[in-house]
Enzyme design. Sequence first.
Site, short mmCIF file in Angstrom:
data_model
loop_
_atom_site.label_atom_id
_atom_site.label_comp_id
_atom_site.label_asym_id
_atom_site.label_seq_id
_atom_site.Cartn_x
_atom_site.Cartn_y
_atom_site.Cartn_z
N GLU A 189 112.90 22.18 46.75
CA GLU A 189 112.27 22.97 45.47
C GLU A 189 114.25 23.79 44.49
O GLU A 189 114.78 25.09 44.85
CB GLU A 189 112.53 24.78 45.91
CG GLU A 189 111.14 24.05 47.13
CD GLU A 189 110.11 25.75 47.40
OE1 GLU A 189 109.05 25.22 47.14
OE2 GLU A 189 110.93 26.10 47.39
N GLU A 381 104.92 19.71 50.40
CA GLU A 381 105.11 21.26 50.87
C GLU A 381 103.45 21.68 50.05
O GLU A 381 103.34 21.81 48.77
CB GLU A 381 105.57 22.11 50.81
CG GLU A 381 106.74 22.18 51.32
CD GLU A 381 108.18 23.32 50.89
OE1 GLU A 381 107.55 24.43 50.88
OE2 GLU A 381 108.73 23.50 51.35
#
Length: 479
Positions: A189, A381
């Site tokens: 991220e 994810e």
Amino acid sequence: MKKINNDILLGCSISANQAEGAFDVNGKGLSIAELRRYNPDLDRKDINTERKMTKEKLQEALEDDGTYVYPKKFGVDFYNRYKEDVELIANMKNDCFRTSIAWTRIFPNGDETEPNLKGLEFYDNLIDELVKNKIEPIITISHYEMPYNLVEKYGGWKNPLIIDFYLNFAKTVLERYKDKVKYWIPFNEINAANYSVWAGAGLRDDEHPQILGLSMIALNNIFIANAKTIKLGRKINSNFKFGSMVATMLSYYENTDPQLVLKAEKDQQLKIYSFFDVLHRGEYPKYTLNLFKKFDLDLKLSEEDKKIMKENTCDFVGFSYYMSGVVTENEGGLTEGNLAKTGKNKYLKENDWGWQIDPIGLRILMNRLWDRYQKPLFILENGIGYDETLLNNKVEDDYRIEYIKAHLEQLQSAVEDGVECIGYTAWSLMDIISHGTSEMTKRYGFIYVDQDNFGNGTKKRIPKKSYEWFKKVCETREL
Ligand code: BG6
């Protein structure tokens, strides 16, 4: 009934700092993750405040006088139980497993020149165990867990010196696992550097009045490190596949007022495309360069760095997807998101933490990303957190089955739309410490872990109903 294509890797995901524990054994150094406290007075609908790191909170964490617990220090004991956990993955018939390598096990302070062999030994064993069980390892090099020393001594990612320290770490693991690992995620991220500055960039939220400006400098260093890692990696093994990740949150328009539509488009540019574009087109979009100007920032991007960024873009589009949001004018109608607050959508349900469940949003996003970059996608994810308890030694988590099933159906629909997708790793294998709130009660796992917010419990692993369901999906590909 839909069937997931056979060539899409299916598996689960975790990170070192949320699962391993053993934070000070075999020479491991302190990471920034272990300085995030669990606050029992936490307001679940306000996690963005809780995850901010201030001078006081940091001081308190370093003293660790027992006022708070710091759960990422103990994790869920994956460090000692990895064999049992890999056996559970194998029994679930997963094709792959994603985890990170704790930087501080390999370079405890981050600035050493030689790695800590004892730290590497753990990953040698873990990766061998995965390979032995025919589970493809997907490795994140940096997942919110930089050495604290790099923050204290050098100021975190805002200092370009961190690039070389990171590269030394990346080179060590790329070389060591060059014949065992194919898929690499240099950064988890990457956009967290702007939205969650402590975790993503090693910056304190209160260290500068214009923290966004400072975090953009940090982000620029992270982008350079990403491109240099890819360049280096390709020399080590030309078959490596790289995909630094972006946390995505799809933003809908609240209505058809062109002003709001424009606002939502700008929101998407700032929240996701500005990051994907650098990773996949190899340069900043004009609107990001304008932001640098607005903050009067010196980008420190040499011609050589620009060239490296342009020539070393990622191979696949890696991202996390949990929820969508709405761009609204109504400040009162906001809900918590995994990156920032967002508007509520009356058509969607949400969990206790205010995360809005939107499987169709995944299909929309996959189509947009494919159209824009024309590179295969990897959903690294996706999952849902619930506060769960054992009832007769069982967790009947039908809501999780419903969530994952619906997202996989939309994934497959996106593939039928023409999108290329190489994998899906659900968050998470077992219940682990929450990244945002450091609590244990925000459970995402297919496997229940007997542990409370303070670390009490047997840590026993108990497969939930969703475990058997996901096993069947992996075996039959049927949803
Ligand atoms: C992602 C992170 O943001 O979301 C994970 O990469 C994290 O580390 C996951 O655990 C879920 O967030 P949280 O805060 O609910 O644990």
